[in-house]
Design a protein around this motif. Structure first.
Motif, short mmCIF file in Angstrom:
data_model
loop_
_atom_site.label_atom_id
_atom_site.label_comp_id
_atom_site.label_asym_id
_atom_site.label_seq_id
_atom_site.Cartn_x
_atom_site.Cartn_y
_atom_site.Cartn_z
N ASP A 121 0.80 -1.22 0.00
CA ASP A 121 0.00 0.00 0.00
C ASP A 121 0.83 1.28 0.00
O ASP A 121 0.28 2.37 0.15
CB ASP A 121 -0.93 0.02 1.22
CG ASP A 121 -2.11 -0.93 1.06
OD1 ASP A 121 -2.45 -1.28 -0.08
OD2 ASP A 121 -2.67 -1.33 2.10
N ASP A 125 -1.10 4.68 -0.18
CA ASP A 125 -1.04 5.58 0.98
C ASP A 125 -0.54 6.96 0.56
O ASP A 125 -1.07 7.98 0.99
CB ASP A 125 -0.09 5.02 2.04
CG ASP A 125 -0.71 3.86 2.82
OD1 ASP A 125 -1.95 3.74 2.79
OD2 ASP A 125 0.04 3.10 3.44
N THR A 126 0.50 6.98 -0.26
CA THR A 126 1.09 8.25 -0.68
C THR A 126 0.08 9.11 -1.41
O THR A 126 -0.01 10.33 -1.17
CB THR A 126 2.31 8.00 -1.58
OG1 THR A 126 3.25 7.17 -0.88
CG2 THR A 126 2.99 9.32 -1.94
N LEU A 128 -3.49 8.65 -1.57
CA LEU A 128 -4.79 8.85 -0.94
C LEU A 128 -4.73 9.30 0.52
O LEU A 128 -5.58 10.06 0.97
CB LEU A 128 -5.62 7.56 -1.02
CG LEU A 128 -6.00 7.10 -2.42
CD1 LEU A 128 -6.85 5.84 -2.34
CD2 LEU A 128 -6.75 8.18 -3.18
N LYS A 129 -3.73 8.84 1.24
CA LYS A 129 -3.68 9.15 2.66
C LYS A 129 -3.00 10.49 2.94
O LYS A 129 -3.40 11.22 3.85
CB LYS A 129 -2.93 8.04 3.40
CG LYS A 129 -2.94 8.17 4.92
CD LYS A 129 -2.28 6.95 5.56
CE LYS A 129 -2.27 7.06 7.08
NZ LYS A 129 -1.63 5.88 7.71
N TYR A 130 -2.00 10.80 2.13
CA TYR A 130 -1.20 11.98 2.43
C TYR A 130 -1.46 13.15 1.48
O TYR A 130 -0.75 14.13 1.49
CB TYR A 130 0.29 11.62 2.41
CG TYR A 130 0.63 10.56 3.41
CD1 TYR A 130 0.48 10.80 4.78
CD2 TYR A 130 1.06 9.29 3.02
CE1 TYR A 130 0.76 9.81 5.71
CE2 TYR A 130 1.35 8.31 3.94
CZ TYR A 130 1.20 8.57 5.29
OH TYR A 130 1.48 7.59 6.21
N THR A 131 -2.48 13.04 0.65
CA THR A 131 -2.88 14.17 -0.17
C THR A 131 -4.16 14.76 0.41
O THR A 131 -4.70 14.27 1.39
CB THR A 131 -3.12 13.75 -1.63
OG1 THR A 131 -4.06 12.67 -1.67
CG2 THR A 131 -1.82 13.30 -2.27
N LYS A 133 -7.51 15.35 1.50
CA LYS A 133 -8.71 14.51 1.61
C LYS A 133 -9.99 15.27 1.28
O LYS A 133 -11.04 14.67 1.10
CB LYS A 133 -8.82 13.95 3.04
CG LYS A 133 -7.66 13.03 3.44
CD LYS A 133 -7.83 12.54 4.86
CE LYS A 133 -6.68 11.67 5.29
NZ LYS A 133 -6.80 11.21 6.69
N ARG A 151 -9.03 0.23 -1.49
CA ARG A 151 -8.88 1.49 -0.76
C ARG A 151 -9.76 2.59 -1.36
O ARG A 151 -10.42 3.33 -0.62
CB ARG A 151 -7.42 1.94 -0.80
CG ARG A 151 -7.18 3.28 -0.09
CD ARG A 151 -7.37 3.17 1.41
NE ARG A 151 -6.33 2.36 1.99
CZ ARG A 151 -5.12 2.84 2.29
NH1 ARG A 151 -4.83 4.12 2.10
NH2 ARG A 151 -4.22 2.04 2.80
N LYS A 154 -13.34 2.03 -0.43
CA LYS A 154 -13.56 2.37 0.98
C LYS A 154 -13.69 3.86 1.18
O LYS A 154 -14.43 4.33 2.06
CB LYS A 154 -12.42 1.82 1.83
CG LYS A 154 -12.60 1.98 3.33
CD LYS A 154 -11.46 1.33 4.09
CE LYS A 154 -11.64 1.48 5.60
NZ LYS A 154 -10.51 0.83 6.35
N GLN A 155 -12.98 4.64 0.35
CA GLN A 155 -13.02 6.09 0.47
C GLN A 155 -14.09 6.74 -0.39
O GLN A 155 -14.09 7.95 -0.58
CB GLN A 155 -11.64 6.68 0.15
CG GLN A 155 -10.60 6.31 1.19
CD GLN A 155 -9.31 7.12 1.06
OE1 GLN A 155 -8.25 6.69 1.49
NE2 GLN A 155 -9.39 8.31 0.49
#
Length: 217
Positions: A121, A125-126, A128-131, A133, A151, A154-155
Motif C-alpha cells: 500500500d 497511501d502516498t 490517498l492518505k497523504y494528499t 482529503k 482502498r 472504501k473512500q
C-alpha cells in the motif's frame, strides 16, 4: 465526485477521464443555460474529435497511483516529467548498474521494490492518505491492483472498469485487474465502439451519479 478508472494499458482510461470532464461541462450547460439540442450535438461531436489533443479541462483533479513513483524518479534521475508522463518512456533508455533498460521497466521495478520493502500500500497511501482529503472532484486514471480498488472503494470512489480489444492484456506484467471481482465494480464499460458511443455511456453515468449526490445532499 470521486472516480477510479480501472483497466489495462491501451483500454482508453485517459480518454475516458477527458470524457468525464466533458460530461461535467455539458451537464452544467444543460442545467444552467438555454439548451439547444442541435447545437449541443454538434458541439459534442466537434469536442470529441479534438479531445485527445486537448489539455485537461480542470473540473476534476486528475491523479495516478504511479505519480509518486514518477516523482521519485524525477528527483533521483532528473528525468523530465514530459518524458515520464508520455509514451516516450517505452523507448527512453537509461543505464542502471551498467545495464540498459527502458524507463517504463524502471518505473515498474522501483514501484515493486518499494512495495516489497514498505508494503503493497505504499503508493496507495502516498496518493490517498497523504494528499488533500477534501478534494471532492478527483479522478484516478490508472487503477490496476486489488488493493488500489479496495482502498478507493472504501473512500467512496465510484469504480469504473474500461475494456477494449486494443488493450495490452499482459499490461507489462501488471495485469491484476482480473483478480478484482466484477460484481464489486460499479460500472463496466465496453470501449470497442466509437468515441461518441463511449461519451454517451459516460455521460449517463455522470448524470446518474450527480442525481444521487443531489438527492443525498
Amino acid at each position: 465526485m470521486k472516480i477510479l478508472l480501472l483497466g489495462n494499458s491501451g483500454s482508453g482510461k485517459d480518454f475516458a477521464a477527458k470524457l468525464f470532464e466533458l460530461s461535467a461541462r455539458i451537464y452544467s450547460i444543460r442545467n444552467n443555460y438555454e439548451y439547444n439540442r442541435h447545437f449541443a450535438k454538434e458541439y459534442i461531436k466537434h469536442v470529441i474529435e479534438t479531445l485527445e489533443n486537448q489539455e485537461d479541462i480542470g473540473i476534476f483533479t486528475k491523479e495516478r497511483f504511479a505519480q509518486p513513483v514518477k516523482d521519485f524518479i524525477h528527483q533521483t534521475f532528473k528525468i523530465p516529467y514530459r518524458i515520464l508522463n508520455s509514451s516516450a518512456k517505452d523507448s527512453y533508455k537509461i543505464m542502471i548498474k551498467g545495464e540498459e533498460t527502458t524507463l517504463r521497466k524502471l518505473i515498474i521495478k522501483i514501484s515493486e521494490e518499494f512495495k516489497n520493502i514498505f508494503g503493497e500500500d505504499i503508493w496507495v497511501d502516498t496518493l490517498l492518505k497523504y494528499t488533500d482529503k477534501n478534494k471532492d472532484w478527483r479522478i484516478i486514471v490508472d487503477g490496476r491492483f486489488p488493493n488500489e480498488f479496495a482502498r478507493a472503494k472504501k473512500q467512496g470512489f465510484i469504480t469504473i472498469k474500461i475494456e477494449s480489444r486494443k488493450e495490452n492484456k499482459t499490461d507489462f506484467g501488471l495485469n491484476k485487474i482480473s483478480e478484482i471481482p466484477e460484481y464489486k465494480i460499479d460500472y463496466i464499460l465496453d470501449n470497442n465502439e466509437s468515441q461518441l458511443s463511449l461519451f454517451k455511456k459516460i455521460y449517463r453515468i455522470y448524470e446518474s451519479e450527480i442525481k444521487k449526490e443531489n438527492d443525498n445532499a
